[in-house]
Design a protein around this motif. Structure first.
Motif, PDB file in Angstrom:
ATOM      1  N   SER A   6      43.926  56.215  90.721  1.00  0.00           N
ATOM      2  CA  SER A   6      44.187  55.250  91.786  1.00  0.00           C
ATOM      3  C   SER A   6      44.032  53.828  91.257  1.00  0.00           C
ATOM      4  N   ARG A   7      44.646  52.866  91.950  1.00  0.00           N
ATOM      5  CA  ARG A   7      44.490  51.466  91.562  1.00  0.00           C
ATOM      6  C   ARG A   7      43.042  51.016  91.714  1.00  0.00           C
ATOM      7  N   ARG A   8      42.308  51.710  92.587  1.00  0.00           N
ATOM      8  CA  ARG A   8      40.917  51.314  92.826  1.00  0.00           C
ATOM      9  C   ARG A   8      40.009  51.567  91.628  1.00  0.00           C
ATOM     10  N   MET A  11      38.346  48.851  89.593  1.00  0.00           N
ATOM     11  CA  MET A  11      37.302  48.038  90.211  1.00  0.00           C
ATOM     12  C   MET A  11      35.902  48.566  89.898  1.00  0.00           C
ATOM     13  N   VAL A  12      35.803  49.823  89.497  1.00  0.00           N
ATOM     14  CA  VAL A  12      34.484  50.437  89.343  1.00  0.00           C
ATOM     15  C   VAL A  12      34.307  51.020  87.952  1.00  0.00           C
ATOM     16  N   TYR A 124      27.158  44.693  91.213  1.00  0.00           N
ATOM     17  CA  TYR A 124      27.456  45.740  92.189  1.00  0.00           C
ATOM     18  C   TYR A 124      27.906  45.146  93.524  1.00  0.00           C
ATOM     19  N   HIS A 125      27.446  43.930  93.842  1.00  0.00           N
ATOM     20  CA  HIS A 125      27.933  43.288  95.062  1.00  0.00           C
ATOM     21  C   HIS A 125      29.437  43.055  94.961  1.00  0.00           C
ATOM     22  N   LEU A 126      29.869  42.584  93.814  1.00  0.00           N
ATOM     23  CA  LEU A 126      31.284  42.303  93.606  1.00  0.00           C
ATOM     24  C   LEU A 126      32.124  43.577  93.655  1.00  0.00           C
ATOM     25  N   THR A 127      31.737  44.590  92.885  1.00  0.00           N
ATOM     26  CA  THR A 127      32.557  45.798  92.831  1.00  0.00           C
ATOM     27  C   THR A 127      32.534  46.565  94.154  1.00  0.00           C
ATOM     28  N   ALA A 132      35.929  48.090  98.905  1.00  0.00           N
ATOM     29  CA  ALA A 132      36.223  48.107 100.338  1.00  0.00           C
ATOM     30  C   ALA A 132      37.531  47.374 100.651  1.00  0.00           C
ATOM     31  N   GLY A 133      38.194  46.855  99.607  1.00  0.00           N
ATOM     32  CA  GLY A 133      39.430  46.119  99.814  1.00  0.00           C
ATOM     33  C   GLY A 133      39.222  44.678 100.195  1.00  0.00           C
ATOM     34  N   ALA A 134      37.966  44.209 100.163  1.00  0.00           N
ATOM     35  CA  ALA A 134      37.669  42.822 100.505  1.00  0.00           C
ATOM     36  C   ALA A 134      37.910  41.921  99.299  1.00  0.00           C
ATOM     37  N   VAL A 135      38.006  40.631  99.566  1.00  0.00           N
ATOM     38  CA  VAL A 135      38.317  39.647  98.531  1.00  0.00           C
ATOM     39  C   VAL A 135      37.119  38.721  98.344  1.00  0.00           C
ATOM     40  N   PRO A 136      36.495  38.728  97.158  1.00  0.00           N
ATOM     41  CA  PRO A 136      35.358  37.829  96.933  1.00  0.00           C
ATOM     42  C   PRO A 136      35.824  36.397  96.725  1.00  0.00           C
ATOM     43  N   VAL A 137      35.058  35.465  97.280  1.00  0.00           N
ATOM     44  CA  VAL A 137      35.293  34.037  97.072  1.00  0.00           C
ATOM     45  C   VAL A 137      34.003  33.461  96.519  1.00  0.00           C
TER      46      VAL A 137
END
Length: 390
Positions: A6-8, A11-12, A124-127, A132-137
């Motif tokens: 998967s594309r996900r 992220m991990v 781990y906060h970022l990943t 969850a599909g959220a976008v970090p700023v």
């Protein structure tokens, strides 16, 4: 159509923390990379778990945790912070604080939602956000005091912003947010109707008279704050995976359902052990952690200074960022590997805690070690400095 990941999955991938721990094992070094916290477990915690195992407490618990632990968490929040919470409807025991964070993000964030992340951040906060599909700023904390620049948080808010993550005391920099700083974050959250997710796992590792202020205790913040903590650091049981989330009763059930889906429940007898520890160990124990770890901090930071690796002395938690710009290497990872190979002490390249090309002159060390191990690490670093000047 061919089989594929998967594309996900990108992220991990393996974190730098685990990567450096593996390198440390291969090199036979001292692992000051991962926050494993190998100090002794309190006797009350061990006794509680042992008695639970012997009594046959081996089946599923309620997905929100055993009543005794939820009550102990509620009692502690009330006793230490004046923070009232209902153990039946507002506390979810999870598989570690990481499990609480994951479940909270799944329950409260939509794909595409933006979430403010102060940097340096815990990886781990970022990943977990991205999974969850959220976008970090990213909003930078400025060294040496790790303060937020005036107006920078407000400037990061967009119509897509859904939440803010606050880690206090913070991993990796040891930042302890003051009441005034938290009030500034709260003001932004209230005006823009945002969630605040707080990682308070290091709440009892405080130095030099500083105090921990839970975000949820500030006016207007109880309903919009998800308070996340756990027993891993406080009781030196990182492998037990006992964490929790405290949230308004509108949010807690959904957090509990995602926790149930992923983990079913936290380990039953270990929940009992943590509950026993929280019942029997009071303020003096928590205060003692700060005193004990301040001595470790000071001893280790002196060794870093002697080794020419100037430390950013932390106000809380049990990590320290050190300046390694004088160490051979073109990147933080190369410098961390040089220290591991020559001094036999593992650290984490600080690029793991920044977004996009920052942190190349820093590494993070963990000093949550028994005194004999910490003393040996200090000796090796000082010896490294002597050889570096030969």
């Amino acid at each position: 159509m061919s089989l594929h990941l998967s594309r996900r999955h990108e992220m991990v991938t393996q974190s730098e923390i685990r990567s450096m721990s593996l390198e440390c094992s291969l090199q036979g070094g001292l692992n000051l990379a991962q926050g494993v916290c190998d100090t002794p477990v309190p006797e009350a915690v061990l006794r509680g778990a042992t008695e639970a195992i012997e009594a046959g407490m081996n089946t599923y618990t309620p997905h929100t945790g055993i009543p005794e632990l939820r009550q102990a968490i509620a009692d502690k929040q009330e006793r230490l912070y004046g923070m009232a919470c209902d153990p039946e409807s507002e506390i979810v025991v999870t598989a570690g604080a990481t499990g609480a964070l994951y479940s909270a993000f799944q329950a409260l964030l939509e794909p595409g939602d933006e979430v403010i992340l102060f940097e340096p951040f815990y990886g781990y906060h970022l990943t977990t956000l991205r999974s969850a599909g959220a976008v970090p700023v990213f909003v930078p904390l400025e060294a040496p005091g790790w303060s937020v620049g005036e107006g920078e948080l407000e400037a990061a808010i967009t119509p897509k912003t859904r939440g803010i993550i606050v880690n206090t005391p913070a991993n990796p920099c040891g930042k302890v947010f003051s009441r005034g700083e938290l009030e500034a974050v709260a003001d932004v959250a209230i005006r823009h109707d945002l969630f605040v997710f707080t990682d308070e796992i290091y709440e009892h590792f405080l130095y030099d008279g500083l105090v921990h202020v839970p975000m949820a205790t500030l006016p207007g913040m109880r309903e919009r704050t998800v308070t996340i903590s756990g027993a891993s650091k406080t009781f030196s049981v990182t492998g037990w995976r006992i964490g929790w989330a405290i949230a308004d009763r509108r949010w807690a059930p959904a957090i509990g359902h995602f926790s149930d889906l992923c983990y079913v429940c936290a380990p039953a007898p270990l929940q009992a052990g943590v509950a026993r520890g929280m019942e029997e160990l009071g303020w003096e124990y928590y205060r003692g952690l700060g005193l004990e770890y301040r001595l470790k901090r000071d001893r280790f930071c002196r060794a870093l200074q002697d080794a020419g690796l100037a430390p950013f002395v932390p106000d809380g938690a049990y990590y320290v960022l050190a300046d390694v710009s004088s160490v051979p290497g073109r990147s933080a990872r190369e410098r961390a590997m040089h220290i591991l190979r020559t001094a036999g002490v593992a650290s984490v390249p600080a690029t793991a805690f920044y977004g996009g090309g920052k942190g190349e002159s820093l590494v993070r060390f963990c000093y949550a070690k028994e005194d004999a191990v910490l003393d040996e690490a200090c000796r090796r670093l000082r010896e490294y400095a002597l050889h570096a000047t030969d």
